[in-house]
Design a protein around this motif. Structure first.
Motif, PDB file in Angstrom:
ATOM      1  N   SER A   1     -14.043  17.692  14.379  1.00 62.56           N
ATOM      2  CA  SER A   1     -13.174  18.363  13.368  1.00 62.56           C
ATOM      3  C   SER A   1     -12.161  17.608  12.974  1.00 62.56           C
ATOM      4  N   TRP A   2     -11.797  17.714  11.409  1.00 63.65           N
ATOM      5  CA  TRP A   2     -10.670  17.193  10.870  1.00 63.65           C
ATOM      6  C   TRP A   2      -9.931  18.055   9.720  1.00 63.65           C
ATOM      7  N   ARG A   3      -8.879  17.673   9.536  1.00 61.35           N
ATOM      8  CA  ARG A   3      -8.197  18.481   8.458  1.00 61.35           C
ATOM      9  C   ARG A   3      -8.507  17.714   6.809  1.00 61.35           C
ATOM     10  N   LYS A   4      -9.119  18.541   6.054  1.00 61.90           N
ATOM     11  CA  LYS A   4      -9.578  18.075   4.881  1.00 61.90           C
ATOM     12  C   LYS A   4      -8.346  17.506   3.967  1.00 61.90           C
ATOM     13  N   THR A   5      -8.958  16.320   3.120  1.00 61.24           N
ATOM     14  CA  THR A   5      -7.957  15.695   2.078  1.00 61.24           C
ATOM     15  C   THR A   5      -8.205  15.872   0.841  1.00 61.24           C
ATOM     16  N   ALA A   6      -7.269  16.039   0.020  1.00 62.57           N
ATOM     17  CA  ALA A   6      -7.311  16.156  -1.257  1.00 62.57           C
ATOM     18  C   ALA A   6      -7.804  15.149  -2.136  1.00 62.57           C
ATOM     19  N   ALA A   7      -8.697  15.167  -3.149  1.00 65.31           N
ATOM     20  CA  ALA A   7      -8.886  14.230  -4.314  1.00 65.31           C
ATOM     21  C   ALA A   7      -9.638  13.217  -3.642  1.00 65.31           C
ATOM     22  N   VAL A   8     -10.716  13.250  -2.747  1.00 66.54           N
ATOM     23  CA  VAL A   8     -11.546  12.258  -2.184  1.00 66.54           C
ATOM     24  C   VAL A   8     -13.030  12.582  -2.474  1.00 66.54           C
ATOM     25  N   ASP A   9     -13.665  11.578  -2.426  1.00 66.52           N
ATOM     26  CA  ASP A   9     -15.155  11.826  -2.217  1.00 66.52           C
ATOM     27  C   ASP A   9     -16.066  12.101  -1.211  1.00 66.52           C
ATOM     28  N   GLY A  10     -15.312  11.827  -0.015  1.00 62.91           N
ATOM     29  CA  GLY A  10     -15.806  11.943   1.253  1.00 62.91           C
ATOM     30  C   GLY A  10     -15.212  11.169   2.428  1.00 62.91           C
ATOM     31  N   TYR A  11     -15.802  11.112   3.696  1.00 58.82           N
ATOM     32  CA  TYR A  11     -15.255  10.373   4.966  1.00 58.82           C
ATOM     33  C   TYR A  11     -16.093   9.640   5.391  1.00 58.82           C
ATOM     34  N   GLU A  12     -15.551   8.676   6.207  1.00 54.32           N
ATOM     35  CA  GLU A  12     -16.210   7.645   6.929  1.00 54.32           C
ATOM     36  C   GLU A  12     -15.943   7.796   8.308  1.00 54.32           C
ATOM     37  N   LEU A  13     -16.856   8.375   9.403  1.00 47.11           N
ATOM     38  CA  LEU A  13     -16.516   8.480  10.732  1.00 47.11           C
ATOM     39  C   LEU A  13     -17.022   7.341  11.612  1.00 47.11           C
ATOM     40  N   GLN A  14     -16.416   6.860  12.280  1.00 51.62           N
ATOM     41  CA  GLN A  14     -16.741   5.709  13.386  1.00 51.62           C
ATOM     42  C   GLN A  14     -16.602   6.086  14.686  1.00 51.62           C
ATOM     43  N   TYR A  15     -17.494   5.869  15.561  1.00 48.71           N
ATOM     44  CA  TYR A  15     -17.312   6.419  16.893  1.00 48.71           C
ATOM     45  C   TYR A  15     -18.249   5.649  17.743  1.00 48.71           C
ATOM     46  N   CYS A  16     -17.614   5.303  19.376  1.00 45.32           N
ATOM     47  CA  CYS A  16     -18.264   4.471  20.303  1.00 45.32           C
ATOM     48  C   CYS A  16     -17.639   5.116  21.473  1.00 45.32           C
ATOM     49  N   THR A  17     -18.046   4.283  22.699  1.00 46.55           N
ATOM     50  CA  THR A  17     -17.642   4.319  23.910  1.00 46.55           C
ATOM     51  C   THR A  17     -16.549   3.448  24.356  1.00 46.55           C
ATOM     52  N   ASN A  18     -16.079   2.604  23.526  1.00 49.75           N
ATOM     53  CA  ASN A  18     -15.305   1.759  23.717  1.00 49.75           C
ATOM     54  C   ASN A  18     -13.822   1.880  22.887  1.00 49.75           C
TER      55      ASN A  18
ATOM     56  N   ASN B   1       0.786  -1.285  -0.185  1.00 54.23           N
ATOM     57  CA  ASN B   1      -0.164  -0.018  -0.003  1.00 54.23           C
ATOM     58  C   ASN B   1       0.845   1.138   0.018  1.00 54.23           C
ATOM     59  N   VAL B   2       0.495   2.139  -0.861  1.00 57.87           N
ATOM     60  CA  VAL B   2       1.392   3.459  -1.025  1.00 57.87           C
ATOM     61  C   VAL B   2      -0.014   4.529  -0.836  1.00 57.87           C
ATOM     62  N   THR B   3       0.398   5.639  -0.447  1.00 59.36           N
ATOM     63  CA  THR B   3      -0.845   6.717  -0.302  1.00 59.36           C
ATOM     64  C   THR B   3      -0.572   7.612  -1.598  1.00 59.36           C
ATOM     65  N   TYR B   4      -1.967   8.193  -2.097  1.00 57.09           N
ATOM     66  CA  TYR B   4      -1.920   8.915  -3.302  1.00 57.09           C
ATOM     67  C   TYR B   4      -1.254  10.307  -2.863  1.00 57.09           C
ATOM     68  N   VAL B   5      -0.324  10.905  -3.550  1.00 56.89           N
ATOM     69  CA  VAL B   5       0.277  12.144  -3.499  1.00 56.89           C
ATOM     70  C   VAL B   5       0.317  13.162  -4.520  1.00 56.89           C
ATOM     71  N   GLY B   6      -0.733  12.813  -5.491  1.00 54.67           N
ATOM     72  CA  GLY B   6      -0.877  13.785  -6.724  1.00 54.67           C
ATOM     73  C   GLY B   6       0.038  13.713  -7.654  1.00 54.67           C
ATOM     74  N   LYS B   7       0.904  12.860  -7.528  1.00 57.23           N
ATOM     75  CA  LYS B   7       1.997  12.451  -8.711  1.00 57.23           C
ATOM     76  C   LYS B   7       2.123  10.892  -8.667  1.00 57.23           C
ATOM     77  N   ALA B   8       2.967  10.512  -9.816  1.00 56.39           N
ATOM     78  CA  ALA B   8       3.319   9.372  -9.734  1.00 56.39           C
ATOM     79  C   ALA B   8       3.766   8.507  -8.578  1.00 56.39           C
ATOM     80  N   CYS B   9       3.302   7.341  -8.147  1.00 56.16           N
ATOM     81  CA  CYS B   9       3.359   6.695  -6.746  1.00 56.16           C
ATOM     82  C   CYS B   9       4.744   5.575  -7.110  1.00 56.16           C
ATOM     83  N   LYS B  10       5.463   5.440  -6.353  1.00 54.06           N
ATOM     84  CA  LYS B  10       6.515   4.309  -6.552  1.00 54.06           C
ATOM     85  C   LYS B  10       6.845   3.832  -5.232  1.00 54.06           C
ATOM     86  N   PRO B  11       6.038   2.541  -5.083  1.00 52.29           N
ATOM     87  CA  PRO B  11       6.297   1.666  -3.820  1.00 52.29           C
ATOM     88  C   PRO B  11       7.818   1.053  -3.684  1.00 52.29           C
ATOM     89  N   LYS B  12       8.184   0.963  -2.419  1.00 54.00           N
ATOM     90  CA  LYS B  12       9.489   0.077  -2.410  1.00 54.00           C
ATOM     91  C   LYS B  12       9.547  -1.003  -2.918  1.00 54.00           C
TER      92      LYS B  12
END
Length: 193
Positions: A123-140, A42-53
């Motif tokens: 609240s969170w810092r926005k991420t580029a080039a995505v369609d949305g977010y999934e928030l999960q929450y609980c008391t555990n 897995n590599v993270t999108y960075v807005g340019k060509a991705c080259k895994p190790k």
């Protein structure tokens, strides 16, 4: 006699024998397919060509890029599956192609504020080039039971209000971004708080 290509053996007589005979033989390159090949999954999108190790091993020795093999990448500029082709050169021949995943960037949780009985503002810092977010929450804290999920459409969203167990003083949250590619959602790793 270490490298692939033409080599020579010289047979020289000794004792009751004299003279010499020279014979040529060929050292064939090894197939790269028989090596132990590790590609970062897995590599993270960075807005340019991705080259895994990439690591290519023979026994316990690491082969050298551009000496023993060369790398060619394809489909590695967008979220989804990318490919890397390992082509043997020098003492090695053959090629093999491996797939890897390009995941969306992980959003960063900034603040978790209690605003009422069981109500919280996240609240969170926005991420580029995505369609949305999934928030999960609980008391555990381990997210093992009674995990609630909230889908948040739109890359520009950066805050939401949730309700977690009225009367509870604890709230654990984690968030990840997603991008739809050919009808499938590709998720980033979670950031938690």
């Amino acid at each position: 006699h270490l490298n692939a290509g033409k080599a020579m053996a010289v047979v020289t007589g000794i004792g009751d024998y004299y003279g010499a005979v020279i014979k040529e033989f060929t050292i064939l390159p090894m197939y790269i397919n028989s090596m132990e090949i590790h590609v970062e999954k897995n590599v993270t999108y960075v807005g340019k060509a991705c080259k895994p190790k990439v690591k290519v091993m023979y026994n316990i020795s690491a082969l050298k890029e551009n000496v023993d093999y060369k790398l060619t990448y394809s489909n590695n500029k967008k979220i989804g599956y990318g490919k890397v082709t390992i082509q043997g050169i020098g003492n090695y021949t053959g090629k093999i192609t491996k797939k890897f995943k390009i995941l969306p960037q992980k959003p960063n949780l900034l603040k978790k504020a209690k605003i009422g009985n069981g109500k919280w503002k996240i609240s969170w810092r926005k991420t580029a080039a995505v369609d949305g977010y999934e928030l999960q929450y609980c008391t555990n804290s381990k997210f093992k039971k009674q995990v609630l999920r909230k889908q948040i459409s739109g890359a520009n969203k950066n805050a939401v209000c949730i309700t977690v167990g009225i009367g509870s003083a604890k709230c654990y949250v984690r968030i990840r971004s997603y991008k739809k590619v050919n009808g499938k959602k590709w998720y980033s790793p979670f950031d938690s708080m």
